[in-house]
Design an enzyme around this catalytic site. Sequence first.
Site, short mmCIF file in Angstrom:
data_model
loop_
_atom_site.label_atom_id
_atom_site.label_comp_id
_atom_site.label_asym_id
_atom_site.label_seq_id
_atom_site.Cartn_x
_atom_site.Cartn_y
_atom_site.Cartn_z
N HIS A 23 0.82 -1.21 0.00
CA HIS A 23 0.00 0.00 0.00
C HIS A 23 0.85 1.26 0.00
CE1 HIS A 23 -2.36 3.19 1.96
NE2 HIS A 23 -3.31 2.73 1.17
N ARG A 72 -11.03 -1.42 -12.36
CA ARG A 72 -11.06 -2.75 -11.75
C ARG A 72 -12.10 -2.78 -10.65
NH1 ARG A 72 -5.80 -5.07 -8.90
NH2 ARG A 72 -6.47 -3.72 -7.21
N GLU A 121 -3.82 -12.97 -12.52
CA GLU A 121 -3.07 -12.83 -11.27
C GLU A 121 -2.83 -14.16 -10.59
OE1 GLU A 121 -4.53 -8.85 -9.18
OE2 GLU A 121 -6.15 -10.05 -10.00
N GLY A 169 -1.57 -9.11 -13.66
CA GLY A 169 -1.34 -8.49 -12.36
C GLY A 169 -0.16 -9.23 -11.76
N ASN A 223 1.99 -8.47 -9.60
CA ASN A 223 2.23 -8.40 -8.16
C ASN A 223 1.72 -9.67 -7.50
OD1 ASN A 223 2.93 -5.85 -8.87
ND2 ASN A 223 1.11 -4.87 -8.05
N ASP A 224 0.52 -10.05 -7.91
CA ASP A 224 -0.06 -11.28 -7.36
C ASP A 224 0.43 -12.52 -8.10
OD1 ASP A 224 -1.61 -10.48 -5.15
OD2 ASP A 224 -3.04 -9.54 -6.51
N CYS A 253 -0.36 -4.75 -15.78
CA CYS A 253 -0.54 -3.57 -14.93
C CYS A 253 0.12 -3.77 -13.57
CB CYS A 253 -2.02 -3.24 -14.76
SG CYS A 253 -2.97 -4.58 -14.08
C1 PEP Z 1 -1.27 -7.02 -9.38
O1 PEP Z 1 -1.58 -7.97 -8.68
O2 PEP Z 1 -0.24 -7.00 -10.10
C2 PEP Z 1 -2.09 -5.82 -9.39
C3 PEP Z 1 -1.86 -4.85 -10.25
O3 PEP Z 1 -3.08 -5.73 -8.46
P1 PEP Z 1 -2.84 -5.31 -6.94
O4 PEP Z 1 -1.43 -4.81 -6.81
O5 PEP Z 1 -3.82 -4.25 -6.64
O6 PEP Z 1 -3.09 -6.58 -6.22
MG MG Z 2 -3.46 -7.98 -7.70
#
Ligand code: PEP
Ligand code: MG
Length: 782
Positions: free
Chosen positions: A418, A561, A657, A679, A681-682, A729
Site C-alpha cells: 500500500h 477494476r 493474477e 497483475g 504483483n499477485d 498492470c
Molecule cells: C497485481 O496484482 O499486479 C495488481 C496490479 O493488483 P494489486 O497490486 O492491486 O493486487
Molecule cells: Mg493484484
Amino acid sequence: MYRQMIILKQGGGEIISGASMKDVPNILWLEEIRKEDISSVGGKGASLGEMASIGLPVPPAFVVTAQAFRRFLVETGLDQKIFKVSDNLDVENNAALEKAADTIKALVMKAKMPAAIKDDIKASYKKMSSRDLIVAVRSSATAEDLPDASFAGQQETYLNIKGEAALLSAVQNCWASLYGARAIYYRAKQGFEEHTVNIAVVIQQLVHSEKAGVMFTSHPISGEPTTIIEGSWGLGEAVVSGSVSPDHYVFDQRTEAITEKTIANKKVEIVPDGSHGTKLVAVDAARQDALVLSDAEVAKLAMYGKIAENHYGVPQDVEWGIVAGTIYILQSRPITTIGKKEATGMSGQSKDAKILLKGQGAAPGTATGKVVIIRDAKDTGAVKEGDILVTRMTNPDMVPAMKKVAAIVTDEGGMTCHAAIVSRELGTPAVVGTKTATQQLKNGQLVTVDGEMGLVYEGAIGGGAAPAKAGGAAPVVVGSAPIITATSVKVNVSIPEAAARAAATGADGVGLLRIEHLILGLNKTPGWYISNHKEEEFVRELYDGIKIVLDAFPGKTVWVRTLDAPTDEFRNMAGGENEPLEHNPMLGWRGIRRDLQSPDQFRLQVEAFKRLWKAGYEHLGVMFPMVSHPDQFTKAKEMMRGWGVDVDNVTLGIMIEIPSSAIMIEDFLQAGIKFASFGTNDLIQYTLAIDRNNENVADMYQPQHPAVLTLIHNAIQKCREYGVECSICGQAGSDPKMAVWLVEHGISSISANIDAIAKIREAVARTEKRIILEAARNRDAE
Ligand code: PEP
Ligand code: MG
C-alpha cells in the site's frame, strides 16, 4: 479586548473559554487580524490576517469568528442539546458515534442563525463587493496546536459560493462539520472538551488565476538570496500537483536581476469547471511555449517574497496567482523540507552521510524532515506538513496524512505494498521494508530519505531542490517530437487526485484504476453503506471518483477494476468489525470471489459503471481481479446482464493474477473476455509462494523467474491468436528491462506507474525499432 481573552490549555491544544467571549465581534476583517487572534479566527484566518497586515496582496476576506459560533450555540440553546448527545458517548462504538454525529449535525443545520450574526455576515459580504462576489468558505480550526489532520482537515470547505443565501448556508454547513464523526472521535482521543471546542469560518474572494504557481523566497538548500519562481497557466493546482512542467525563473535579490528563465512546454492547465470544481484542459498551441511571466511580474513577485521572508524571519514557500494583471499571494509558509517530493536522486553530497536504515526504494525522490512515528492510524493527527511519516505499514486510513508528509518510511512491505503504490502516485519519496524504522528512529529526529536508493540518512543532506511539486513529471524538452510506440503505454491510477498527473504523462489510457482506494479513503466498508441504507451515497462516491479519471483521459480507454481489498485493509474502517478474521488475507476473500458472493456489493459497483456508460463514458472498461476460473467471468457477466448492462457491447476483461488463469487463458478467451492484463504483483506471489508484502522473503520475489515468464509468454501468445488485447498492470511493467522482454514477446500494451511512464515509453520505442531493424536486416541478408 478580544486579544486578551482567557485561554485554557487542555490536551495539548488551545480552547477558548466560554467566559472570555463577550467582546469579540461576530466578524473580523483580515486587516484587523494578527496571528495572536488564532483563538478567534483559527489557524487559517490568523495566517491570512498576518499576511495582509504586512502588505501582501491577499484576496479580500473576512472571518466569522469562533465567538459568533459560540453565540449561535448559546442563543439557540443548541449547546445544551449537543452536550446531551455528546456527553457519555462511547466514541469507540462506531454506530453510536455515527448516530451522534448525524444527530448533532442535523441540529446545527436546522437551528435558526441569530439575526445579528446573519446581518453581520450579509453586511460584510456586501462590503466586499456590490455585486454578488464568488467566494470560498473555509472552516478554520481554532485550536492552534491541534494537528491539522485531526481538526482543520476534517471540517468543510466550500468553493464557488455566490449570493447571500448560499453563503449563509455554507457557513452553517462549516459549523455543522465541526461535529463529523471523525472529528468527534479525534477530539475525544486527544482529550479535548466537547463543551468548549469552537470553529471560525473564513470567507474569501475566490481567485480564478489566469496564471499561477509557487515561489521559494530564498534558495531552499543553500539559503542564498535567490528567489525561485515556477509558474504556469490556469490555477496553481497544476504546478503544485506537478501536472505540468512550469516555467522556471530565478531572481537574484542582491543584484535585483533575473538570472535564469526557462520556458517549459505547458501542455495542460487546470481551470474552474462551471460553478463546481475544476477540470484539466489542453493549453492552446499559442500559449504552450509562451512565457508565463513578464520581467516586471517576476520582480514584483520576488519583492513580495522578500517582504514575507523578512517578516517571518525564514525563507518562505509561497503560492501565488495572477488575475487580469493583479498579483495575489494565496499562501505563505516556511520552507520545511529540502527537495520535497523531488524526482531526482541524491547528489554526491550523500557520500559521507551516515546511513541509518536500508530498505527498498519504493517511490523516487528525496526529502528531509522530522520523523513522526505512527503506531496506529488513529494517531495520524500528530503528522504535520513536511514530516517524515514512519510506520510499520501504511493503510488506507493514513492516506490523508500521507498526502501531507515529505516522505514515508515503513518497517514492512515491498514494491507493491500500500505504502509503495500510494506514495508513487502522490509523488512522495518512500522507502519500504526497512524492518526496524519504527524502533530505530525517534520522534522529532531529522532524517533525509532517498526513495530511489531505499536509504534513510541521519540529518539534512541532499542535492538541489526546486519548489515543491509532485515528483516524476519529467522536464519537457521543447521542440522534441513525442515518442510514438506501437505498443500502447498506459498508466496505473489508484487515487483520483493523481489523475491529472497521470494524464500529463501523455499515457495512452489507464490500464488499471484500483477503485478500492476510493472506498478505503472514505473510511467505511461497502458493507457499512449497505447495512446503513446508504447505497446511493456509495454509488455516488464511486461514480464521482471514477469520473475524475475518465475526464482526465478523454477518448482513451480506462480499465476500471472492481473491488479488490483484502479483508485486513477494511478492518480499521467503520463496518470493519464485521470483516471475517483471516489467517492469510492475501489468499482470502477478495476480488471477484467476494463480489460474486456479495451480490449487493457487486451490484452497487455495476450501478456506478452503468451510470457512467449512460453518461457517455464509453471509454470505460471493467476488469475483474483475482479470477481463477472462466466460470467466474461468465457468472460476473451474467449478473451484470441481470442488472441491465448490455454486456455484449461493453468492454469486460480480466486480470491474470492467479496461475490458473494464465494456464486456462484459452477458456477465458472462448468465454468472451475483451482483454486480459497481467497483475504480476499477485501472479508472482502465487506462482512462487512468496508473500509480496513480506520483507523477509523480498529477495526471493523474482518478477523474471522463469516460471512466471513462461506463464506470461504462453498467455500472450494465446491472446494474440484470438486478437485480444493483452496487457500488464503489475509493478513489473514499470521496470524497463521487463518492458523490453514483454515487447519482444508480443504484449499489446504496458501500464506503468506515473513516475515510470517516460522510461517505459523509451524502452518500448527502442525495442520496437530494434525488432524492425533486425527484421529488415535479416530480409536484406536473405
Ligand atoms: C497485481 O496484482 O499486479 C495488481 C496490479 O493488483 P494489486 O497490486 O492491486 O493486487
Ligand atoms: Mg493484484
